[in-house]
Design a protein around this motif. Structure first.
Motif, PDB file in Angstrom:
ATOM      1  N   SER A  94      -9.103  20.441 -27.651  1.00 10.45           N
ATOM      2  CA  SER A  94     -10.178  20.591 -26.679  1.00 10.45           C
ATOM      3  C   SER A  94     -10.300  22.057 -26.281  1.00 10.45           C
ATOM      4  CB  SER A  94      -9.925  19.724 -25.438  1.00 10.45           C
ATOM      5  OG  SER A  94     -11.131  19.502 -24.743  1.00 10.45           O
ATOM      6  N   GLY A 147     -15.147  19.597 -22.193  1.00  7.97           N
ATOM      7  CA  GLY A 147     -13.799  19.890 -22.628  1.00  7.97           C
ATOM      8  C   GLY A 147     -12.744  19.381 -21.667  1.00  7.97           C
ATOM      9  N   THR A 164     -14.712  18.941 -27.347  1.00  8.51           N
ATOM     10  CA  THR A 164     -13.490  18.256 -27.782  1.00  8.51           C
ATOM     11  C   THR A 164     -13.646  17.797 -29.222  1.00  8.51           C
ATOM     12  OG1 THR A 164     -12.990  17.515 -25.529  1.00  8.51           O
ATOM     13  CG2 THR A 164     -11.942  16.299 -27.321  1.00  8.51           C
ATOM     14  N   ILE A 172      -6.100  15.851 -21.649  1.00  7.07           N
ATOM     15  CA  ILE A 172      -5.691  15.349 -22.964  1.00  7.07           C
ATOM     16  C   ILE A 172      -4.507  14.398 -22.829  1.00  7.07           C
ATOM     17  CG2 ILE A 172      -4.791  15.979 -25.235  1.00  7.07           C
ATOM     18  CD1 ILE A 172      -6.291  18.584 -25.046  1.00  7.07           C
TER      19      ILE A 172
END
Length: 207
Positions: free
Chosen positions: A84, A40, A135, A46
C-alpha cells in the motif's frame, strides 16, 4: 463461483475503504493482482486487513460474503503480498502469521532492504503506478488455474454485484483488461432502466 466470490471480497475492500476511481483485477499464469487508486493504508491498516477473522459488515456496506480478506486470499493463492502506498510512502505485509496469528507489516522507506523490490512490483503491476496513494494485492502460487471461461464468469459476476456502484459513480472496474459494464450482461435490464428504477433488482432473474 469460488474465485469470483473471493475476488469480490477484495473489490469490496477497495470500494468500502475508498474513495477510488479505478479497481483493476489482472490474471497471469502465475499470479493474480488486484489494485486500486484509493487512499491507501499504513502499517495498522494492512495489519487489520490481514487478520484471520470473520468480517462483520454493517448494514448497507459492500461486504456480502463474510469471510474476510485473509480467508479469501488463502483460498486463491499460497502467498499474498499486500503493498500500500499512502501519501507517497510504501507499506507492505504478507499473509504469513506468527504463533499468535498476527501478520508482520513494515513501512518501506527508500533505505529499506526490500524497497527496490516493492517499488518495482508496484511499477509493473499497479493499475496507476504514479499515484501517491493506493493499494495492490499480489497473489502467487495460485491454487487453481483460471482460464478464459472463468474470467468471463468473474466479469459477469462483478457486473451484477457492483452495478449500483458503477452506475452511481465514475468508478471503473477492470477485469483482465476489460471494463465491467452492467449493460453487457445478456438477459438483464438495460443500464438506463436499472438507474430509472433506483437500483431495484425486483423482477430480474440474474442467477
Amino acid at each position: 463461483d469460488n474465485a469470483g466470490s473471493a475476488l469480490a471480497e477484495m473489490v469490496d475492500n477497495s470500494i468500502e475503504y475508498g474513495p477510488t476511481s479505478m479497481i483493476d483485477v489482472r490474471f497471469d499464469s502465475d499470479c493474480i493482482v488486484v489494485s486500486d487508486d484509493g487512499r491507501g493504508m499504513n502499517r495498522d491498516g494492512i495489519k487489520s486487513m490481514l487478520e484471520f477473522k470473520r468480517q462483520e459488515h454493517k448494514k448497507g456496506s459492500t461486504g456480502k460474503y463474510g469471510y474476510g480478506f485473509k480467508a479469501s486470499s488463502l483460498g486463491l493463492a499460497k502467498k499474498t503480498l499486500v503493498i500500500s502506498k499512502k501519501d507517497g510512502d510504501f507499506y507492505f505485509g504478507q499473509n504469513v502469521p506468527d504463533k499468535e496469528w498476527t501478520s508482520h507489516v513494515e513501512e518501506c522507506a527508500p533505505d529499506h532492504p526490500n524497497y527496490l523490490y516493492i517499488r518495482d512490483l508496484w511499477k509493473e503491476h499497479h493499475c496507476k503506478p504514479r499515484v501517491k496513494s493506493g493499494t495492490m494485492v499480489y497473489m502467487t502460487g495460485l491454487r487453481q488455474e483460471i482460464g478464459k471461461r472463468d474470467i468471463k464468469k468473474i466479469h459477469n459476476h462483478f457486473a451484477l454485484t457492483y452495478a449500483e456502484q458503477i452506475a452511481k459513480s465514475k468508478m471503473k472496474l477492470i477485469v483482465a483488461g476489460k471494463e465491467v459494464d452492467y449493460i453487457h450482461i445478456k438477459g438483464v435490464a438495460t443500464k438506463e432502466n436499472y438507474v430509472s428504477k433506483k437500483f431495484n433488482f425486483e423482477g430480474h432473474d440474474f442467477y
